[in-house]
Design a protein around this motif. Structure first.
Motif, PDB file in Angstrom:
ATOM      1  N   LEU A 118     -28.960   1.524  32.079  1.00  0.00           N
ATOM      2  CA  LEU A 118     -29.936   0.991  33.035  1.00  0.00           C
ATOM      3  C   LEU A 118     -29.231   0.496  34.297  1.00  0.00           C
ATOM      4  CD1 LEU A 118     -32.244  -1.168  30.717  1.00  0.00           C
ATOM      5  CD2 LEU A 118     -32.874   0.958  31.886  1.00  0.00           C
ATOM      6  N   PRO A 119     -29.938   0.504  35.421  1.00  0.00           N
ATOM      7  CA  PRO A 119     -29.391  -0.106  36.633  1.00  0.00           C
ATOM      8  C   PRO A 119     -29.193  -1.606  36.413  1.00  0.00           C
ATOM      9  CG  PRO A 119     -31.383   1.161  37.127  1.00  0.00           C
ATOM     10  CD  PRO A 119     -31.264   1.092  35.645  1.00  0.00           C
ATOM     11  N   GLU A 176     -39.028  -4.079  35.199  1.00  0.00           N
ATOM     12  CA  GLU A 176     -39.396  -4.033  36.617  1.00  0.00           C
ATOM     13  C   GLU A 176     -38.439  -3.098  37.355  1.00  0.00           C
ATOM     14  OE1 GLU A 176     -41.949  -5.582  37.924  1.00  0.00           O
ATOM     15  OE2 GLU A 176     -42.402  -7.243  36.574  1.00  0.00           O
ATOM     16  N   PRO A 177     -38.775  -2.718  38.593  1.00  0.00           N
ATOM     17  CA  PRO A 177     -37.854  -1.930  39.412  1.00  0.00           C
ATOM     18  C   PRO A 177     -36.602  -2.743  39.768  1.00  0.00           C
ATOM     19  CG  PRO A 177     -40.050  -2.022  40.412  1.00  0.00           C
ATOM     20  CD  PRO A 177     -40.051  -2.949  39.255  1.00  0.00           C
ATOM     21  N   ALA A 197     -32.674  -3.470  35.069  1.00  0.00           N
ATOM     22  CA  ALA A 197     -34.000  -3.048  35.510  1.00  0.00           C
ATOM     23  C   ALA A 197     -34.481  -1.903  34.625  1.00  0.00           C
ATOM     24  CB  ALA A 197     -33.949  -2.617  36.972  1.00  0.00           C
ATOM     25  N   ASP A 198     -35.464  -2.198  33.781  1.00  0.00           N
ATOM     26  CA  ASP A 198     -36.044  -1.207  32.866  1.00  0.00           C
ATOM     27  C   ASP A 198     -37.434  -0.841  33.379  1.00  0.00           C
ATOM     28  OD1 ASP A 198     -36.577   0.393  30.660  1.00  0.00           O
ATOM     29  OD2 ASP A 198     -36.981  -1.292  29.311  1.00  0.00           O
ATOM     30  N   GLU A 199     -37.468  -0.244  34.571  1.00  0.00           N
ATOM     31  CA  GLU A 199     -38.745   0.027  35.243  1.00  0.00           C
ATOM     32  C   GLU A 199     -39.693   0.851  34.379  1.00  0.00           C
ATOM     33  OE1 GLU A 199     -40.492   1.592  39.519  1.00  0.00           O
ATOM     34  OE2 GLU A 199     -38.380   1.895  39.074  1.00  0.00           O
ATOM     35  N   SER A 200     -39.180   1.819  33.657  1.00  0.00           N
ATOM     36  CA  SER A 200     -40.036   2.679  32.830  1.00  0.00           C
ATOM     37  C   SER A 200     -40.410   2.014  31.504  1.00  0.00           C
ATOM     38  CB  SER A 200     -39.326   4.002  32.540  1.00  0.00           C
ATOM     39  OG  SER A 200     -38.255   3.794  31.636  1.00  0.00           O
ATOM     40  N   LEU A 229     -50.676  -1.748  29.573  1.00  0.00           N
ATOM     41  CA  LEU A 229     -50.782  -1.448  30.995  1.00  0.00           C
ATOM     42  C   LEU A 229     -50.363  -2.612  31.885  1.00  0.00           C
ATOM     43  CD1 LEU A 229     -54.198   0.438  31.015  1.00  0.00           C
ATOM     44  CD2 LEU A 229     -51.903   1.430  31.171  1.00  0.00           C
ATOM     45  N   HIS A 230     -50.522  -3.839  31.403  1.00  0.00           N
ATOM     46  CA  HIS A 230     -50.243  -5.029  32.206  1.00  0.00           C
ATOM     47  C   HIS A 230     -49.277  -5.943  31.470  1.00  0.00           C
ATOM     48  CE1 HIS A 230     -53.339  -3.893  35.036  1.00  0.00           C
ATOM     49  NE2 HIS A 230     -54.146  -3.665  34.011  1.00  0.00           N
ATOM     50  N   ASP A 231     -48.020  -5.938  31.895  1.00  0.00           N
ATOM     51  CA  ASP A 231     -46.984  -6.724  31.229  1.00  0.00           C
ATOM     52  C   ASP A 231     -47.323  -8.211  31.174  1.00  0.00           C
ATOM     53  OD1 ASP A 231     -45.459  -4.465  30.867  1.00  0.00           O
ATOM     54  OD2 ASP A 231     -44.394  -4.719  32.752  1.00  0.00           O
TER      55      ASP A 231
END
Length: 165
Positions: free
Chosen positions: A11-12, A75-76, A95-98, A117-119
């Motif tokens: 991950l980034p 998040e991004p 950042a685990d955007e996916s 759908l909504h963290d």
């Protein structure tokens, strides 16, 4: 009981340490016996922000135990970088955007489809301690939160690491 192999990931990293952050590389590091993954709910979560600050204040106690911490934010990278700018964390902030890594580690969610759908309403915190002393990282401890504040304290995490060592 057969240990559960830890899912590998890359991950980034907006925090301290290597970017990108690869679990396989950290497992191969000579000075790391344990990796503590703090799976967060989302960028706005006050409990999550409090947790990373508490761990940061006592991070040297983790280092003294050859334990490395990585906070995983669904998040991004830009949002993770904003946390890093605010808190100056001495550990990795991934950042685990996916949300793929959170899913691979079975991070709990509530409220079915709406929660997925909504963290902010669905994703719950999770803490995982990986033992990376062997040939492959294994899951040595898991705490899956049932509410936004349900997460182990720093003292509880350090005690778990001590028990594993």
């Amino acid at each position: 009981m057969t240990p559960t192999l830890a899912p590998d990931f890359e991950l980034p990293n907006a925090g301290a340490g290597p970017d990108p952050y690869r679990l396989a590389d950290r497992a191969a590091a000579d000075d790391v016996d344990f990796v503590v993954l703090l799976f967060q709910r989302d960028y706005h979560c006050g409990n999550c922000r409090e947790q990373v600050q508490q761990v940061a204040e006592r991070y040297e106690e983790f280092v003294a135990r050859n334990a490395e911490v990585a906070s995983v934010l669904p998040e991004p990278r830009e949002r993770a970088a904003s946390w890093q700018d605010s808190y100056g964390l001495p550990f990795a902030l991934l950042a685990d955007e996916s949300k793929a890594v959170g899913d691979d580690y079975d991070q709990p969610t509530r409220f079915g489809v709406l929660g997925s759908l909504h963290d902010l309403v669905g994703r719950m915190p999770e803490t995982v301690v990986l033992d990376v002393r062997g040939d492959e990282p294994t899951v040595a401890y898991e705490h899956r939160g049932s509410s936004p504040s349900d997460r182990p304290s720093v003292d509880e995490l350090l005690a778990e690491i001590d028990a594993l060592a």
